[in-house]
Structure formats: C-alpha cells, structure tokens
Design a protein around this motif. Structure first.
Motif, PDB file in Angstrom:
ATOM      1  N   PRO A 114       0.827  -1.215   0.000  1.00 18.06           N
ATOM      2  CA  PRO A 114       0.000   0.000   0.000  1.00 18.06           C
ATOM      3  C   PRO A 114       0.861   1.266   0.000  1.00 18.06           C
ATOM      4  O   PRO A 114       1.957   1.287   0.577  1.00 18.06           O
ATOM      5  N   VAL A 115       0.359   2.289  -0.662  1.00 15.11           N
ATOM      6  CA  VAL A 115       1.097   3.540  -0.814  1.00 15.11           C
ATOM      7  C   VAL A 115       1.514   4.102   0.543  1.00 15.11           C
ATOM      8  O   VAL A 115       2.634   4.603   0.697  1.00 15.11           O
ATOM      9  N   GLU A 116       0.655   3.994   1.536  1.00 14.35           N
ATOM     10  CA  GLU A 116       1.002   4.552   2.848  1.00 14.35           C
ATOM     11  C   GLU A 116       2.171   3.805   3.503  1.00 14.35           C
ATOM     12  O   GLU A 116       2.906   4.386   4.297  1.00 14.35           O
ATOM     13  N   LEU A 117       2.401   2.547   3.147  1.00 13.94           N
ATOM     14  CA  LEU A 117       3.572   1.817   3.640  1.00 13.94           C
ATOM     15  C   LEU A 117       4.797   2.075   2.765  1.00 13.94           C
ATOM     16  O   LEU A 117       5.913   2.180   3.253  1.00 13.94           O
ATOM     17  N   ASP A 118       4.580   2.169   1.472  1.00  9.48           N
ATOM     18  CA  ASP A 118       5.676   2.400   0.523  1.00  9.48           C
ATOM     19  C   ASP A 118       6.208   3.820   0.631  1.00  9.48           C
ATOM     20  O   ASP A 118       7.404   4.056   0.458  1.00  9.48           O
ATOM     21  N   ASP A 119       5.326   4.759   0.894  1.00 13.27           N
ATOM     22  CA  ASP A 119       5.677   6.170   1.088  1.00 13.27           C
ATOM     23  C   ASP A 119       6.332   6.800  -0.149  1.00 13.27           C
ATOM     24  O   ASP A 119       7.185   7.667  -0.029  1.00 13.27           O
ATOM     25  N   ARG A 120       5.917   6.331  -1.321  1.00 14.39           N
ATOM     26  CA  ARG A 120       6.391   6.912  -2.584  1.00 14.39           C
ATOM     27  C   ARG A 120       5.182   7.072  -3.497  1.00 14.39           C
ATOM     28  O   ARG A 120       4.823   6.144  -4.226  1.00 14.39           O
ATOM     29  N   SER A 121       4.602   8.242  -3.459  1.00 17.44           N
ATOM     30  CA  SER A 121       3.339   8.476  -4.166  1.00 17.44           C
ATOM     31  C   SER A 121       3.467   8.381  -5.683  1.00 17.44           C
ATOM     32  O   SER A 121       2.482   8.197  -6.383  1.00 17.44           O
ATOM     33  N   TRP A 122       4.676   8.474  -6.196  1.00 16.61           N
ATOM     34  CA  TRP A 122       4.909   8.461  -7.636  1.00 16.61           C
ATOM     35  C   TRP A 122       4.844   7.065  -8.261  1.00 16.61           C
ATOM     36  O   TRP A 122       4.913   6.910  -9.477  1.00 16.61           O
ATOM     37  N   ARG A 123       4.727   6.023  -7.435  1.00 21.09           N
ATOM     38  CA  ARG A 123       4.668   4.667  -7.971  1.00 21.09           C
ATOM     39  C   ARG A 123       3.678   3.822  -7.182  1.00 21.09           C
ATOM     40  O   ARG A 123       3.246   4.190  -6.086  1.00 21.09           O
ATOM     41  N   ARG A 124       3.365   2.666  -7.742  1.00 23.09           N
ATOM     42  CA  ARG A 124       2.672   1.612  -7.018  1.00 23.09           C
ATOM     43  C   ARG A 124       3.646   0.444  -7.033  1.00 23.09           C
ATOM     44  O   ARG A 124       4.204   0.092  -8.066  1.00 23.09           O
ATOM     45  N   PHE A 125       3.857  -0.140  -5.852  1.00 29.49           N
ATOM     46  CA  PHE A 125       4.949  -1.086  -5.660  1.00 29.49           C
ATOM     47  C   PHE A 125       4.412  -2.476  -5.339  1.00 29.49           C
ATOM     48  O   PHE A 125       3.524  -2.635  -4.500  1.00 29.49           O
ATOM     49  N   PHE A 126       4.998  -3.463  -6.011  1.00 27.92           N
ATOM     50  CA  PHE A 126       4.634  -4.854  -5.819  1.00 27.92           C
ATOM     51  C   PHE A 126       5.900  -5.663  -5.560  1.00 27.92           C
ATOM     52  O   PHE A 126       6.954  -5.375  -6.132  1.00 27.92           O
ATOM     53  N   ILE A 127       5.776  -6.682  -4.719  1.00 32.09           N
ATOM     54  CA  ILE A 127       6.895  -7.562  -4.408  1.00 32.09           C
ATOM     55  C   ILE A 127       6.466  -8.987  -4.739  1.00 32.09           C
ATOM     56  O   ILE A 127       5.426  -9.459  -4.270  1.00 32.09           O
ATOM     57  N   LYS A 128       7.269  -9.651  -5.561  1.00 29.91           N
ATOM     58  CA  LYS A 128       7.003 -11.049  -5.897  1.00 29.91           C
ATOM     59  C   LYS A 128       7.757 -11.928  -4.907  1.00 29.91           C
ATOM     60  O   LYS A 128       8.954 -11.729  -4.667  1.00 29.91           O
TER      61      LYS A 128
END
Length: 179
Positions: A91-105
C-alpha cells in the motif's frame, strides 16, 4: 501491525550476491510475463532495471522491473491479477512513494522481484534507464557502486530504507544532477 507480525519476506535482511548472468534471463522472463498480464490495463512498456540489470554487478538477488501505465485507477484490479503469480501489493502509505505503485514477488518466503508501476511521464522512468545504462557503460562507476552497496549492506543489513538512502548521492551524481 508490528514488524514482528509481518511475513518473513517483508523484513528479510539485505544480502548482496556475486554477479549472476542468470539475472538477465530472469529479468527478460519477468518483463514478458508482466507485459502479458498488464497489457489489458494499458501497459505497453516494461523494463528490467536496478542492479540485476547491470552486467557483472553484485546485487541483492531481486529482479527489479518497471512498467509504465496511463493511470493508477485500476491498481486494485492489477493487484488481484498479479496476486495469482505471487505478487504482493505494498500500500502507498507503507511504501511512502506516491509516484509509484509497488509490488513484491515472493517465492519460498523470499523476495524474488520488485515491480515499480509508474505513470506515463514520470521522470523516474528515464532516470532508472539512464542509471542502468551509464553503469553498464562504465566499469569504474560499476566498481564504485559495487563497493558502496557492499559497505551499505554491511552497515544497514536490517534497514532497507537506510540502505537505499545511502545510495542516493551516488545515484544523483551518476544521473548528473549534482545535488
């Protein structure tokens, strides 16, 4: 949720492996899979970036890829689609980088790939490519970066944010912005 309740892959320590020529093939495979999965959402470009995309560079054995998307409107649908292949949306609030959406495989409770989903026009897209290409073209920069990564991994083995922050001035210098 406290960090002790997080899955193992979310808090695994930073380990730098010797260069692995298989990373390039793994990156190509991931790019192809993601293009197939994300094309219905308007994704037409996916690239292998990060340290595993730099020839003969020690790295965390995690394939970094980025995909360009026209909007983040369908990110919930994308997360459901990617979940089928072992991807976890951060989630963006955990990633803290509004410019991306982050996924971990994740495979076998370990990170194997990161996906940086970016909007069309995001300046970091070109920066990621430029950084990769400049290091691939410069043995001295590659050696300097390898030494920095090893030192930071030793110093911040359990702090991914500090490890990443420690690389920022080198990355800015390579990109030529001099900050």
């Amino acid at each position: 949720m406290e960090s002790r309740d997080w899955p193992k892959w979310a808090v695994e320590s930073i380990e730098i492996d010797a260069p692995n020529p298989g990373w390039h093939e793994a990156g190509s495979v991931e790019v192809t899979r993601l293009l197939d999965s994300l094309r219905p959402f308007g994704v037409l470009e996916v690239e292998h970036v990060g340290s595993t995309a730099i020839h003969d560079l020690p790295a965390k054995p995690i394939i970094d890829v980025m995909a360009k998307i026209p909007s983040f409107d369908a990110v919930d649908e994308i997360a459901l689609k990617l979940e089928e292949d072992g991807w976890h949306f951060v989630p963006v609030e955990l990633d803290d980088r509004s410019w991306r959406r982050f996924f971990i495989k994740v495979e076998d409770d370990r990170r194997v790939a990161h996906l940086h989903l970016m909007l069309e026009g995001e300046t970091r897209w070109d920066e990621q490519r430029l950084f990769r290409d400049r290091l691939n073209g410069s043995p001295s920069l590659k050696e300097e970066y390898a030494e920095l990564k090893m030192r930071l991994a030793d110093q911040f083995s359990d702090d991914r944010e500090a490890y990443s922050k420690g690389k920022e001035s080198f990355i800015r210098r390579v990109l030529g912005d001099g900050k």
